[in-house]
Design an enzyme around this catalytic site. Structure first.
Site, PDB file in Angstrom:
ATOM      1  CE1 TYR A  16      38.945  80.379  64.470  1.00 37.25           C
ATOM      2  CE2 TYR A  16      37.806  79.171  66.004  1.00 37.25           C
ATOM      3  CZ  TYR A  16      38.201  79.336  64.811  1.00 37.25           C
ATOM      4  OH  TYR A  16      38.011  78.188  64.107  1.00 37.25           O
ATOM      5  CB  SER A  35      43.102  80.416  61.920  1.00 33.11           C
ATOM      6  OG  SER A  35      42.337  79.663  61.162  1.00 33.11           O
ATOM      7  CG  HIS A  87      40.708  81.145  56.058  1.00 33.84           C
ATOM      8  ND1 HIS A  87      39.486  80.736  56.050  1.00 33.84           N
ATOM      9  CD2 HIS A  87      41.017  80.955  54.647  1.00 33.84           C
ATOM     10  CE1 HIS A  87      39.012  80.157  55.064  1.00 33.84           C
ATOM     11  NE2 HIS A  87      40.031  80.145  54.161  1.00 33.84           N
TER      12      HIS A  87
HETATM   13  O1  CA2 Z   1      40.327  81.064  60.491  1.00 35.64           O
HETATM   14  C1  CA2 Z   1      39.513  81.382  60.038  1.00 35.64           C
HETATM   15  O2  CA2 Z   1      38.945  82.365  59.737  1.00 35.64           O
HETATM   16  C2  CA2 Z   1      38.369  80.133  59.684  1.00 35.64           C
HETATM   17  O3  CA2 Z   1      37.591  80.579  58.554  1.00 35.64           O
HETATM   18  C3  CA2 Z   1      37.374  79.994  60.881  1.00 35.64           C
HETATM   19  C4  CA2 Z   1      36.485  78.970  60.850  1.00 35.64           C
HETATM   20  C5  CA2 Z   1      37.313  77.599  60.676  1.00 35.64           C
HETATM   21  O4  CA2 Z   1      36.178  76.541  60.563  1.00 35.64           O
HETATM   22  C6  CA2 Z   1      38.151  77.518  59.489  1.00 35.64           C
HETATM   23  O5  CA2 Z   1      38.836  76.483  59.392  1.00 35.64           O
HETATM   24  C7  CA2 Z   1      39.173  78.659  59.564  1.00 35.64           C
HETATM   25  C8  CA2 Z   1      35.729  78.599  62.201  1.00 35.64           C
HETATM   26  C9  CA2 Z   1      34.922  80.016  62.628  1.00 35.64           C
HETATM   27  C10 CA2 Z   1      34.106  79.812  63.736  1.00 35.64           C
HETATM   28  O6  CA2 Z   1      34.452  80.896  64.650  1.00 35.64           O
HETATM   29  C11 CA2 Z   1      34.247  80.798  65.681  1.00 35.64           C
HETATM   30  C12 CA2 Z   1      34.275  81.859  66.588  1.00 35.64           C
HETATM   31  C13 CA2 Z   1      34.390  81.705  68.087  1.00 35.64           C
HETATM   32  C14 CA2 Z   1      33.749  80.844  68.634  1.00 35.64           C
HETATM   33  C15 CA2 Z   1      33.653  79.374  67.819  1.00 35.64           C
HETATM   34  C16 CA2 Z   1      33.736  79.486  66.451  1.00 35.64           C
END
Ligand code: CA2
Length: 141
Positions: free
Chosen positions: A22, A100, A98
């Site tokens: 991320y 990603s 999003h």
């Molecule tokens: O890509 C994206 O913005 C997501 O919404 C991010 C979510 C994921 O479940 C989606 O599939 C795509 C995850 C957000 C969690 O972010 C973190 C950041 C740092 C450490 C752990 C999680």
């Protein structure tokens, strides 16, 4: 013109955990960049919650408070019928974003339950997805 940015679970960890996935930019950094880009064009409100119900309530309460909602629903994107129902029921347009490219990741991330009830989806541009979400929101109203 007021734009409400809603951020779902774990996005408070951005820049602090799993930078290999991320990145190193924090949610506060992203908020600063969005506010700078929106200067003189829109009022910005940024919220983050790990609580599905709080996000549903924010969508419900957006009527009369915001002209457009931009949402990164994070993990709830793929699971939350409640969030989808709230977006479907509101008259406020909602833009899905999003960091990603969810379509290039694990199969369970390919499906967004909220996509069919949003105006459109922006994904895969990292923090720039938020800037593109802002521009999309500005283009709607
Ligand atoms: O890509 C994206 O913005 C997501 O919404 C991010 C979510 C994921 O479940 C989606 O599939 C795509 C995850 C957000 C969690 O972010 C973190 C950041 C740092 C450490 C752990 C999680």
């Amino acid at each position: 013109m007021k734009i409400l940015f809603l951020n779902g679970p774990n996005l408070n960890l951005l820049g602090q955990r799993q930078p290999e996935i991320y990145g190193t930019t924090t949610l506060a950094d992203i908020e600063d960049a969005v506010r700078e880009q929106a200067e003189g064009r829109a009022d910005i409100e940024f919220r983050q919650s790990n609580d599905e119900g709080a996000l549903v309530t924010s969508v419900q309460d957006a009527v009369g408070q915001a002209d457009v909602v931009v949402i990164n629903a994070a993990g709830y994107t793929h699971t939350s019928v409640a969030l989808r129902d709230a977006i479907s029921a509101t008259e406020v347009p909602v833009v899905e974003i999003h960091l990603s490219n969810i379509h290039a990741r694990e199969e369970f991330r390919h499906n967004s339950l909220i996509a069919p009830v949003c105006q459109g989806q922006i994904c895969g541009f990292g923090p720039t997805s938020y800037i593109l979400g802002l521009e999309a929101a500005l283009s709607i109203k």
